[in-house]
Design a protein around this motif. Structure first.
Motif, short mmCIF file in Angstrom:
data_model
loop_
_atom_site.label_atom_id
_atom_site.label_comp_id
_atom_site.label_asym_id
_atom_site.label_seq_id
_atom_site.Cartn_x
_atom_site.Cartn_y
_atom_site.Cartn_z
N GLY A 166 0.81 -1.21 0.00
CA GLY A 166 0.00 0.00 0.00
C GLY A 166 0.85 1.26 0.00
N THR A 167 1.93 1.24 0.80
CA THR A 167 2.83 2.39 0.83
C THR A 167 3.52 2.60 -0.51
N CYS A 168 4.03 1.51 -1.10
CA CYS A 168 4.74 1.62 -2.37
C CYS A 168 3.81 2.01 -3.52
N SER A 169 2.57 1.49 -3.50
CA SER A 169 1.65 1.81 -4.59
C SER A 169 1.28 3.29 -4.58
N SER A 170 1.13 3.88 -3.40
CA SER A 170 0.83 5.32 -3.33
C SER A 170 2.01 6.13 -3.85
N HIS A 171 3.23 5.70 -3.54
CA HIS A 171 4.41 6.38 -4.06
C HIS A 171 4.45 6.30 -5.59
N LEU A 172 4.13 5.13 -6.12
CA LEU A 172 4.14 4.95 -7.57
C LEU A 172 3.10 5.84 -8.25
N CYS A 173 1.96 6.03 -7.61
CA CYS A 173 0.92 6.89 -8.18
C CYS A 173 1.42 8.32 -8.35
N VAL A 174 2.14 8.82 -7.34
CA VAL A 174 2.70 10.17 -7.42
C VAL A 174 3.73 10.25 -8.54
N ILE A 175 4.57 9.24 -8.64
CA ILE A 175 5.61 9.22 -9.67
C ILE A 175 4.98 9.21 -11.06
N LEU A 176 3.95 8.39 -11.25
CA LEU A 176 3.28 8.33 -12.56
C LEU A 176 2.58 9.64 -12.88
N ALA A 177 2.02 10.30 -11.85
CA ALA A 177 1.35 11.60 -12.06
C ALA A 177 2.33 12.67 -12.51
N PHE A 178 3.61 12.48 -12.20
CA PHE A 178 4.64 13.43 -12.62
C PHE A 178 5.15 13.11 -14.01
N TYR A 179 5.46 11.83 -14.27
CA TYR A 179 6.12 11.47 -15.52
C TYR A 179 5.18 11.40 -16.73
N ILE A 180 4.00 10.82 -16.56
CA ILE A 180 3.13 10.61 -17.72
C ILE A 180 2.68 11.93 -18.35
N PRO A 181 2.10 12.90 -17.60
CA PRO A 181 1.74 14.17 -18.24
C PRO A 181 2.95 14.92 -18.77
N GLY A 182 4.09 14.81 -18.07
CA GLY A 182 5.30 15.49 -18.54
C GLY A 182 5.76 14.96 -19.89
N LEU A 183 5.76 13.64 -20.04
CA LEU A 183 6.15 13.04 -21.31
C LEU A 183 5.13 13.38 -22.40
N PHE A 184 3.85 13.40 -22.03
CA PHE A 184 2.81 13.76 -23.00
C PHE A 184 3.03 15.17 -23.52
N SER A 185 3.27 16.10 -22.60
CA SER A 185 3.49 17.49 -22.99
C SER A 185 4.72 17.63 -23.88
N PHE A 186 5.81 16.96 -23.48
CA PHE A 186 7.05 17.04 -24.23
C PHE A 186 6.89 16.50 -25.65
N LEU A 187 6.28 15.31 -25.78
CA LEU A 187 6.13 14.68 -27.09
C LEU A 187 5.12 15.42 -27.95
N THR A 188 4.08 16.00 -27.32
CA THR A 188 3.07 16.72 -28.09
C THR A 188 3.66 17.96 -28.76
N HIS A 189 4.59 18.64 -28.08
CA HIS A 189 5.24 19.82 -28.67
C HIS A 189 5.94 19.46 -29.96
N ARG A 190 6.45 18.25 -30.06
CA ARG A 190 7.24 17.87 -31.22
C ARG A 190 6.48 17.05 -32.25
N PHE A 191 5.60 16.19 -31.79
CA PHE A 191 4.97 15.25 -32.71
C PHE A 191 3.44 15.28 -32.70
N GLY A 192 2.83 15.89 -31.68
CA GLY A 192 1.38 15.82 -31.53
C GLY A 192 0.66 16.94 -32.23
N HIS A 193 0.80 17.03 -33.53
CA HIS A 193 0.21 18.14 -34.27
C HIS A 193 -1.32 18.05 -34.32
N ASN A 194 -1.87 16.85 -34.10
CA ASN A 194 -3.32 16.68 -34.15
C ASN A 194 -3.98 16.83 -32.77
#
Length: 317
Positions: A242-270
């Motif tokens: 339970g402790t580790c899963s909550s930590h992973l949720c925070v980590i995913l909340a940081f990395y996934i939108p960040g990667l989405f934003s980064f890749l969209t600037h370059r490749f997400g024209h649609n």
């Protein structure tokens, strides 16, 4: 205030931030959740710093890393939101040329630092769960200080070329940035020059930092999960998981939108521009809000100390 996008200027003294293009009529309404998240982030992270400072029993590696994360979150969210709210509330869209690159540097520098802190915290959890008997001898205060210094220096040095290169490009097309803050690629795209060096360096940093950090975190938590499933009792497994899963949720909340934003600037024209800008803001506001809740409230020692502090305040009132 001028919103001109003509080409009769070179190296403008100011840029114009549009906020969230396409949703200008809803800026005031969008500001409500933004302001709420920022207030929670400020209050929560300051509370974490205060509790750890005042409680000697929390002066250990895990809580030092947590304090580093809280401080980073305060800087990261404050780097964007005051200016964003000034756009939403007062239509103050202008930002000085130098101030834009300073904001860019702080945003990306502390995003890299935060990523490094997540790696350090994954290492801390790995040692605590997989080598509990050696935890206090491995992660001593000098070791924690060296890790913290390395994380900060990595962020400072890796992002330094962003403003260094960006301020040297000629800007003669437009000074309008279709964003709510000075994001690296959103700004350098305005240059009337070949920005391949800035673009390739941005890709290099993204894959070096986020790519390697995510791999290290994944390896750490793979070993942690193996150790969890080898625990003798079901209650111990559930509590640790339970402790580790909550930590992973925070980590995913940081990395996934960040990667989405980064890749969209370059490749997400649609991808609709307003959706992209909203996600780019969420990735800098949601983790600073969630971190003190998940890392703080779910940590027994911090929760107990916070409860005692609240009871004292109630008694005093």
């Amino acid at each position: 205030m001028s919103d001109s996008n003509t080409t009769d200027f070179k190296n403008p003294s100011t840029f114009i931030l549009l906020g969230i293009p396409g949703l200008e009529a809803a800026h005031v309404w969008i500001s409500i959740p933004f302001c709420t998240m920022y207030a929670i982030a400020i209050l929560g992270n300051l509370t974490i710093l205060f509790i750890v400072k005042m409680e000697p029993s929390l002066h250990g590696s895990m809580y030092y890393f947590l304090c580093m994360l809280a401080g980073t979150d305060l800087v990261l969210s404050t780097s964007i939101l005051p200016k964003t709210l000034s756009i939403f509330w007062f239509n103050f869209r202008e930002i000085d040329f130098s101030a834009c690159f300073i904001q860019m540097y702080f945003i990306h520098c502390f995003a890299v630092i935060e990523s490094g802190i997540f790696v350090a915290m994954a290492l801390d959890r790995y040692v605590a769960i997989c080598n509990p008997l050696r935890y206090s001898t491995i992660l001593t205060n000098p070791v924690v200080a060296k890790i913290g210094l390395a994380v900060v220096l990595r962020g400072i040095m890796l992002i330094l070329p962003y403003p260094f290169l960006g301020t040297r490009w000629p800007y003669c097309r437009t000074n309008i940035i279709p964003h709510s803050y000075c994001e690296h690629i959103a700004v350098v795209k305005l240059a009337c020059a070949d920005i391949s060096l800035s673009s390739y360096y941005g890709l290099f940093v993204a894959f070096l930092v986020r790519g390697l950090d995510m791999i290290f975190i994944a390896l750490s938590y793979t070993q942690i999960l193996r150790a969890i499933f080898s625990l003798p009792t079901k209650d111990a497994r559930l509590k640790t998981f339970g402790t580790c899963s909550s930590h992973l949720c925070v980590i995913l909340a940081f990395y996934i939108p960040g990667l989405f934003s980064f890749l969209t600037h370059r490749f997400g024209h649609n991808v609709p521009l307003h959706f992209h800008i909203l996600i780019a803001n969420m990735y800098l506001l949601v983790p600073p809000m969630l971190n003190p809740i998940i890392y703080g409230v779910r940590t027994n020692q911090i929760r107990d100390r916070l409860t005692k502090m609240m009871l004292k305040i109630v008694d005093w009132l």
